[in-house]
Design an enzyme around this catalytic site. Structure first.
Site, mmCIF file in Angstrom:
data_model
loop_
_atom_site.group_PDB
_atom_site.id
_atom_site.type_symbol
_atom_site.label_atom_id
_atom_site.label_comp_id
_atom_site.label_asym_id
_atom_site.label_seq_id
_atom_site.Cartn_x
_atom_site.Cartn_y
_atom_site.Cartn_z
ATOM 1 C CB ILE A 24 -0.956 0.000 1.207
ATOM 2 C CG1 ILE A 24 -1.964 -1.141 1.105
ATOM 3 C CG2 ILE A 24 -1.693 1.346 1.311
ATOM 4 C CD1 ILE A 24 -2.874 -1.287 2.314
ATOM 5 C CG HIS B 138 5.361 -11.315 -32.645
ATOM 6 N ND1 HIS B 138 6.329 -11.098 -31.673
ATOM 7 C CD2 HIS B 138 5.738 -10.606 -33.735
ATOM 8 C CE1 HIS B 138 7.257 -10.292 -32.168
ATOM 9 N NE2 HIS B 138 6.916 -9.978 -33.415
ATOM 10 C CD GLU C 213 9.498 -0.858 5.911
ATOM 11 O OE1 GLU C 213 9.694 -1.750 6.757
ATOM 12 O OE2 GLU C 213 8.361 -0.482 5.554
#
Length: 472
Positions: A183, A448, A202
């Site tokens: 998130i 392709h 973090e």
């Protein structure tokens, strides 16, 4: 007293899918939700975030196509963008309501609580007296809620959860994001592409800790190229307002280092807290019935979704990892079919995707997991820089990797980092679920030029005869 065969508590992707499938199987179904159908995913999470992420991708693409001889600039009216996002959400929620009614699901807006093994009470807003519903089976699908960081209350205007971040009236100049999970990284990337100065805090040493470094490193590099700043190995501990209307956030090392000298201050207009989600297992009365939960509050179930009370099931986020909308929906189908007397297969193969730039997709086993489970794995890897379609779209970062059993050639899993990884993962999931082999994939002609050719090429690499890359 109202009577129903199946009572579903919670109208998110787990709950409403369960209700629809039960209705299709001839059950009388009542679905109760406090805010209507759709849940967090449709109303406040998966759908609105992807709408804004896609719009941010468009803005970024328009601003960065000079190498193709295209020069342009773009202005972003974020308030109008949010209004468009809201229209998308409303259209989908109305569609879900129609699907429920078409399958004879009775929708009730209110809060349901289990008060006995075959009875629940439903409180509607503004109604002081509950209505009693008698049921044969109940399914708890109450979902999850964002975790608040101590000292960072979502009641304070500058402190945002994901829902609030997606409903802003204007883009902040500076945004602090606490948490580099999926998130945090998805929304950080989105805001950076819209021109916001983003800093991510973090506690661990890398983003997206659930994924291997070779998958997350391209995401981190792209994020830094977009201007994101990272503070790894640090935690947010406090915040305060400052005179210019901004806030400043105190961060400290996540380890043993403490003290005044260890504190650093980060300035921002808003702070988005994205450190995880907790189960909503405290609203449906499950404690009163003795339904067992684990130490983290997740309802314990068997592979069919049954709790320790046989006729009561739990599906979706409230039943624990993986906390993914599509897993909840699949588990809901299994529960509904079990209640109807069918013999469904338990959910086995669940893909996980991250809508960062580039995207990440993973399904089945990694090479390490395969070895831990007793397989002798082989892998095949094809880089997007060798894909004609990737190059024509300007997205050459990343690769497709297939993991297979050497002896049988059976595909055990796959990982992708690169363009449209969220879409491409489905083919690998199909192979894992139905125990297809590398040869099955390699011999299937892929159109392709397409990105899906990379999966075929990865199979060729694992078989030792790559066509469009070198065998190294």
């Amino acid at each position: 007293m109202q009577e129903t065969d199946v009572l579903v508590i919670g109208g998110g992707p787990a709950g409403y899918v369960t209700a629809i499938r039960a209705g299709q199987l001839g059950q009388t179904v009542t679905l109760v939700d406090r805010s209507g159908v759709g849940g967090t995913c449709l109303n406040h999470g998966c759908i609105p975030s992807k709408a804004l992420i896609d719009a941010a991708d468009d803005v970024h693409s328009i601003r960065n196509v000079e190498d193709r001889g295209i020069e342009a600039d773009v202005a972003v009216d974020f308030a109008r963008l949010v209004q468009w996002k809201d229209r998308v959400v409303r259209r989908l929620t109305k569609g879900v309501e129609k699907l429920c009614k078409a399958n004879d699901v009775t929708l009730r807006k209110g809060t349901a609580q289990l008060v006995a093994e075959h009875r629940a009470e439903v409180w509607e807003d503004g109604n002081g007296e509950p209505e009693t519903i008698a049921f044969d089976h109940a399914i708890v699908a109450t979902g999850s809620r964002p975790i608040e960081l101590p000292g960072f209350s979502f009641d304070d205007e500058p402190i945002l959860n994901a829902k609030a971040a997606l409903d802003l009236d204007a883009i902040p100049d500076e945004l602090a994001v606490v948490g580099a999970g999926y998130i945090g990284m998805e929304l950080s990337t989105m805001f950076a592409k819209l021109g916001v100065d983003v800093t991510v805090v973090e506690m661990l040493e890398a983003p997206l800790p659930r994924y291997s470094a070779d998958l997350t490193q391209p995401v981190r590099k792209r994020a830094e190229k977009l201007g994101l700043s990272f503070q790894f190995g640090r935690v947010a501990t406090d915040w305060e307002r400052i005179d210019n209307g901004q806030i400043r956030i105190a961060t400290e090392p996540a380890g043993d280092e403490t003290g005044e000298d260890a504190v650093e201050w980060l300035t921002a207009d808003k702070a988005l807290i994205a450190i995880g989600r907790d189960p909503v297992s405290d609203t449906a009365g499950i404690d009163a019935l003795g339904i067992e939960c684990d130490e983290n509050g997740f309802v314990e179930t068997d592979e069919l979704g049954r709790t320790n009370i046989d006729h009561i099931f739990a599906v979706g986020d409230v039943a624990g990892e993986p906390m993914l909308a599509h897993e909840g929906s699949a588990a809901g189908v299994v529960a509904a079919e079990t209640i109807a007397g069918a013999a469904p297969d338990p959910v086995r193969t669940v893909p996980s995707v991250v809508f960062t730039d580039p995207e990440i997709g993973s399904v089945g086993l990694t090479e390490t997991q395969a070895r831990e489970q007793g397989y002798e794995p082989t892998t095949g890897e094809f880089p997007f820089r060798a894909s004609g379609r990737a190059l024509t779209s300007g997205e050459r970062t990343g690769f497709v990797r297939l993991v297979a059993d050497v002896e049988s050639g059976t595909v055990l899993g796959g990982q992708i980092v690169g363009p449209e990884a969220s879409e491409l993962t489905a083919e690998i999931g199909l192979a894992v679920e139905h125990e297809l082999t590398l040869s099955d994939i390699a011999s299937t002609v892929h159109a392709h030029p397409t990105l899906s050719e990379a999966i075929m090429e990865a199979a060729d690499c694992a078989l030792g005869h790559p066509i469009h890359t070198l065998d190294r």
